[in-house]
Design a protein around this motif. Structure first.
Motif: not given
Length: 393
Positions: A3, A32, A34, A161, A165, A167, A169
């Motif tokens: 990703s 974006r 993570a 989240e 948005g 992400q 893990s």
């Protein structure tokens, strides 16, 4: 699976979550993000604490400034994320006469401008749960907030989240971080994540993925100026007779541990007295903090023992000392211990000149930052640290 993100954050404790929130606030639309964590949920130092956003008593300078900023962010974000603020404010009970000059001197600093120093009698009227008989004075600070860490951290992650948005893990160990062609690759046990920038927030994992960056950083420092771990002991107790505190509580031992008080010249005489009267508590690094949960129970602590690899075992004698200080400070009556636990946090980092610091930000290259809170003040300062990091990156 591979990703691509603008920012990858390693570590989902309060520092990592603060980085994610601040990146959202300072980023462009569509940014974006993570967040990767080795555990399946937040179970580390960020939930094994008081949930106490402490301002008064923090070290003068950057730490206090960051705490003030973090307090404002918590006050704004908590209701948006559905996180209850359980209570506000702080009472510091000066039980000994020598505590009064310390608290008076603190009130004369910029940090004490909005705090009130009152007599023991007035403190007893305003906060009847305080055991003010024989006390010399009390300080009230309006700044502090209290959240329930074990619920607040997961709720903050869900909000980031679901609403923003980010992400997440979970349950993925980061195995390596590489930099090629102006881009970073984060390899986990399950995937590879490409990102323009990477922030490592490893918390207590001093020997993990961040170790090479720490070793390189401390190679510049005088011998012995390294990071180790501090183990603490805490308890949850329930008074037999229900009461509502309304504010957090500290006492004399905090005045020789929290740098905002302890670094004042007036603290020297109090430290000498406490070293004689409370030698074992001083040796165990004990100072009283008591906060209350929504169900009426109290979270109480704590102690401090340093080691490179702390033992996981708690000492009953230390718990009994903490409970004695609680009884001396609050009109509780009998209490029942419901939970006991230990926590750890990094501590001991110093600047090249030898002065203490409460946060370490390593900048190995243009694409990477490594962030350690080295004083157990993550809940109180993380949002301020994140603001500083992005302002200067």
């Amino acid at each position: 699976m591979t990703s691509t993100f603008d920012l990858a954050i390693i570590g989902a404790g309060i520092v990592g979550l603060a980085m994610a929130y601040t990146a959202i606030q300072s980023g462009t639309p569509g940014h974006r993000i993570a967040v990767i964590d080795k555990d399946h949920r937040c179970v580390g130092a960020s939930i094994r604490n008081f949930g106490f956003i402490t301002v008064s008593g923090q070290r003068a300078g950057d730490t206090w400034r960051r705490a003030m900023h973090s307090r404002e962010v918590w006050a704004r974000v908590a209701p948006l994320a559905g996180i209850p603020i359980v209570h506000r404010g702080l009472w510091v009970l000066g039980r000994r006469p020598l505590a009064q000059p310390v608290l008076h001197a603190f009130c004369q600093t910029d940090m004490g401008a909005q705090c009130e120093l009152v007599s023991a009698d007035e403190a007893g009227l305003r906060a009847p749960w305080l055991r003010t008989e024989g006390a010399s004075c009390a300080l009230y600070s309006p700044h502090e907030l209290r959240v329930e860490s074990r619920q607040a951290l997961p709720q903050l992650a869900r909000w980031l989240e679901q609403v923003h948005g980010v992400q997440f893990s979970w349950g993925q160990e980061v195995l390596g971080v590489a930099h090629t062609s102006g881009r970073s690759s984060v390899t986990t046990s399950m995937q590879t994540i490409h990102a323009e920038r990477v922030i490592l927030c490893p918390g207590t994992e001093l020997n993990g993925i961040a170790k090479p960056y720490l070793d390189a950083h401390f190679a510049q420092h005088p011998k012995g100026n390294t990071v180790h771990l501090t183990r603490l002991q805490m308890l949850r107790v329930r008074p037999e007779k229900p009461l509502m505190l309304g504010s957090a509580v500290m006492a004399d031992l905090s005045l020789v541990r929290y740098h905002g008080y302890a670094d004042l010249p007036q603290a020297r005489a109090l430290r000498t007295q406490l070293a004689q009267e409370e030698a074992q508590s001083m040796a165990d690094g004990i100072h009283l903090i008591a906060v209350q949960s929504e169900d009426g129970s109290l979270v109480v602590g704590d102690s401090h023992h340093d080691a490179l690899t702390p033992e996981p075992f708690a000492f009953e004698a230390v718990d009994q000392l903490i409970l004695r200080h609680l009884d001396e400070t609050l009109n509780l009556g009998p209490v029942h211990v419901q939970e006991r636990w230990t926590g750890v946090y990094p501590t001991g980092a110093t600047t090249p000149g030898g002065a203490g610091t409460d946060c370490l930000i390593v900048q190995p290259d243009d694409h990477t930052r490594v962030v350690f809170v080295t004083s157990g003040t993550g809940a109180s300062t993380a949002f301020g640290i994140a603001a500083d990091l992005f302002t200067n990156w």
